[in-house]
Each structure stands twice: as structure tokens, then as C-alpha cells.
Design a protein around this motif. Structure first.
Motif, short mmCIF file in Angstrom:
data_model
loop_
_atom_site.label_atom_id
_atom_site.label_comp_id
_atom_site.label_asym_id
_atom_site.label_seq_id
_atom_site.Cartn_x
_atom_site.Cartn_y
_atom_site.Cartn_z
N MET A 1 -10.64 -1.23 -10.51
CA MET A 1 -9.59 -1.00 -11.17
C MET A 1 -8.05 -1.67 -10.20
O MET A 1 -7.16 -1.57 -10.93
N LEU A 4 -6.09 -6.44 -13.62
CA LEU A 4 -5.35 -5.94 -14.09
C LEU A 4 -5.58 -6.82 -15.48
O LEU A 4 -6.30 -7.86 -15.96
N PRO A 5 -5.73 -5.61 -16.60
CA PRO A 5 -6.92 -6.07 -17.77
C PRO A 5 -5.44 -7.18 -18.26
O PRO A 5 -3.89 -6.55 -18.73
N PRO A 18 3.61 -7.53 -18.13
CA PRO A 18 2.59 -5.92 -17.90
C PRO A 18 2.89 -5.36 -16.94
O PRO A 18 3.55 -6.70 -15.44
N ALA A 19 3.25 -4.48 -16.36
CA ALA A 19 3.70 -4.08 -14.68
C ALA A 19 2.33 -4.71 -14.16
O ALA A 19 0.92 -4.74 -14.34
N SER A 20 2.87 -4.88 -12.67
CA SER A 20 2.11 -5.29 -12.12
C SER A 20 1.43 -4.06 -11.32
O SER A 20 1.66 -2.83 -11.35
N PRO A 22 0.56 -1.00 -9.23
CA PRO A 22 1.37 0.42 -8.38
C PRO A 22 1.27 -0.18 -6.99
O PRO A 22 0.56 -0.03 -6.57
N ALA A 23 3.28 -0.20 -6.69
CA ALA A 23 2.52 -0.17 -4.88
C ALA A 23 1.81 1.40 -4.26
O ALA A 23 1.02 0.49 -2.94
N LEU A 24 1.67 1.89 -4.98
CA LEU A 24 1.39 3.18 -4.03
C LEU A 24 -0.35 2.98 -4.62
O LEU A 24 -0.74 3.75 -5.92
N GLY A 25 -1.93 3.04 -4.25
CA GLY A 25 -2.79 2.50 -4.03
C GLY A 25 -3.46 4.33 -4.48
O GLY A 25 -2.90 5.00 -4.30
N ALA A 26 -4.23 4.01 -5.40
CA ALA A 26 -5.27 5.54 -6.22
C ALA A 26 -6.05 6.03 -4.52
O ALA A 26 -5.19 7.92 -4.25
N ALA A 29 -2.23 7.65 -3.12
CA ALA A 29 -1.29 8.40 -4.20
C ALA A 29 -2.15 10.27 -3.81
O ALA A 29 -1.73 11.11 -3.82
N LYS A 30 -3.63 10.24 -3.60
CA LYS A 30 -4.44 11.20 -3.59
C LYS A 30 -3.94 11.91 -2.16
O LYS A 30 -3.16 13.06 -2.41
N THR A 115 9.43 5.96 0.77
CA THR A 115 8.55 5.20 0.75
C THR A 115 7.20 4.68 -0.43
O THR A 115 6.25 4.24 -1.17
N LEU A 116 7.67 5.76 -2.06
CA LEU A 116 7.03 5.74 -3.06
C LEU A 116 6.90 3.92 -3.38
O LEU A 116 7.58 3.31 -3.92
N PRO B 42 -0.92 12.90 -8.45
CA PRO B 42 -1.42 11.36 -7.67
C PRO B 42 -1.03 10.93 -8.89
O PRO B 42 -0.66 9.42 -8.66
N LEU B 45 2.75 10.56 -9.04
CA LEU B 45 3.53 9.80 -7.70
C LEU B 45 2.83 8.15 -8.19
O LEU B 45 4.70 7.49 -7.65
N ARG B 46 1.94 7.56 -8.77
CA ARG B 46 1.92 5.92 -9.06
C ARG B 46 2.64 5.52 -9.58
O ARG B 46 3.83 4.59 -9.64
N SER B 49 5.79 5.16 -8.72
CA SER B 49 5.96 4.44 -8.13
C SER B 49 6.11 2.71 -8.96
O SER B 49 6.69 1.95 -8.14
N ILE B 50 5.46 2.59 -9.18
CA ILE B 50 5.41 1.36 -10.34
C ILE B 50 7.17 1.44 -11.02
O ILE B 50 7.96 0.01 -10.94
N LYS B 52 9.55 2.83 -9.97
CA LYS B 52 10.28 2.14 -8.51
C LYS B 52 10.72 1.11 -8.78
O LYS B 52 11.51 0.37 -7.92
N ASP B 63 3.36 -0.55 -21.07
CA ASP B 63 3.28 -0.69 -19.78
C ASP B 63 2.58 -0.05 -18.19
O ASP B 63 2.36 -0.63 -17.21
#
Lengths: 116, 116
Positions: A1, A4-5, A18-20, A22-26, A29-30, A115-116, B42, B45-46, B49-50, B52, B63
Motif C-alpha cells: 500500500m 505508488l501504482p 499523482p499525489a504522494s 498521504p502524510a498520515l499513515g493508515a 489515521a485509524k 498536524t493532519l 481513517p 482523515l487521510r 492530510s493529502i 493539506k 490523484d
């Protein structure tokens, strides 16, 4: 995951890079979503509001049912969710349980948003 | 609902004075809970995050699917909830919709917590 495809990059109507990831991991985020789930209910917001407004700093569960017009099992259910989310502290003394805000907990939630 | 029932005051094991009506009214609590419901997932939130983290200030919906490993209908569903909650702004340009943070929206949510 986390990889990046790239299959979409050849698309005719690709609009931009394509967006990188997410700064927030899965997993993070949970975890963060849990505290917002606790806040995502009008009765739980009102319970926090009552406990916060209490001049003694704590509220007895016996005093939280009437203002919300809810039965004690329902109120206890909501209070448990707030305790599990780390927002309220519960202390049993004699017959009753007393609830107080965990110091700094609401500020920490505000910090999550920053900090999201 | 605003009058305080007095029947419990004669109770033998009454622990303290009944709490006053919550500072937060039922309707206001319902409104405030909506934005926390939007944040209580979650994937949402992700997505925030993207968007932002995007240096251009906006992200194309095209994307946002790959980084989350979700299909576009699911991503669009989550984005709609974030738009409806006033957290994201949506602008359609040509084939794609572009999403940006509503300025100050996350600060406003932090403010909700401070004024519970």
C-alpha cells in the motif's frame, strides 16, 4: 500500500502528477479517527460540556442523567466511550462513579487537527 | 427538558447537587457532532492530510484514489462528506474536480473543542 501504482500515468486525461502517499499513515489515521468517533455524538458532546463546566472539576454519574433526559445505562455507555477515548477520567467512590476531564485531552485533539 | 426534576433530591444516597443544564444545548450539540462525524473515519482523515500537504493547495480527485488504495466512487463519497461538513472546498474544472481545504476550517473545529 506504500508503493505508488504507476499504471494511471499514461492516461490521456491525466490532470497532474499523482499525489504522494498521504502524510498520515493508515494505522495512525485509524488511531486518530477513534477520538473523533467518540466526539461524533451530540449526547457525548453534551456530557463533556457538563463535566467541563462543573466547578468542582468532576461530575457524579448520578447527576448526568437528568440534564440529558437519558437513562443511566445510556449515559454510562456514552461515558465509557469517552473514557476509552482518553477524554474522561473515571473514579469509583462508594456507590457512584465520578468523571473528570483528562487534563489536556481536548487540547491534544485540537493538536491532532493541526498536524493532519 | 430545561427544568430540573427534583424527585431524586430526597434519595438517601444522593451524592451531590444535581448538575445544571449542560452548557451545550441539544441542537447546538447536534450541529457540532456533524463535523466530528466527518472526521471520524481513517480514510477521510487521510484525504484531508493529502489535500493539506499538497503544495499547490488543491488536489485533483484523480490523484486521491491511488494513495488510499480505494475506488473513485468510495473516494468521492468520502470527499462529499468532507465538503458537506465545511472542511473541503470543491471546484469542478473540465473533467476533474479539485479539492482544497476551506481556510480556517480545521482551526474552527479546534475552537469547537475549546468552547464545549
Amino acid at each position: 500500500m506504500n508503493s505508488l501504482p504507476v499504471i494511471d500515468q499514461a492516461s490521456d486525461d491525466a490532470c497532474c502528477a499523482p499525489a504522494s502517499a498521504p502524510a498520515l499513515g493508515a494505522e495512525e489515521a485509524k488511531q486518530k479517527a477513534l477520538v473523533f468517533k467518540a466526539l461524533a455524538d451530540p449526547n457525548r458532546l453534551r456530557l463533556l460540556s457538563i463535566v467541563k463546566a462543573e466547578s468542582s472539576g468532576e461530575s457524579c454519574v448520578c447527576d448526568l442523567t437528568d440534564p440529558l433526559d437519558l437513562g443511566q445505562p445510556t449515559v454510562s455507555h456514552h461515558l465509557k466511550i469517552l473514557v476509552d477515548a482518553g477524554l474522561l477520567h473515571r473514579e469509583k467512590r462508594g456507590t457512584w462513579a465520578y468523571y473528570s476531564l483528562v487534563p489536556g485531552a481536548l487540547d491534544d485533539v485540537a493538536g491532532l487537527l493541526a498536524t493532519l
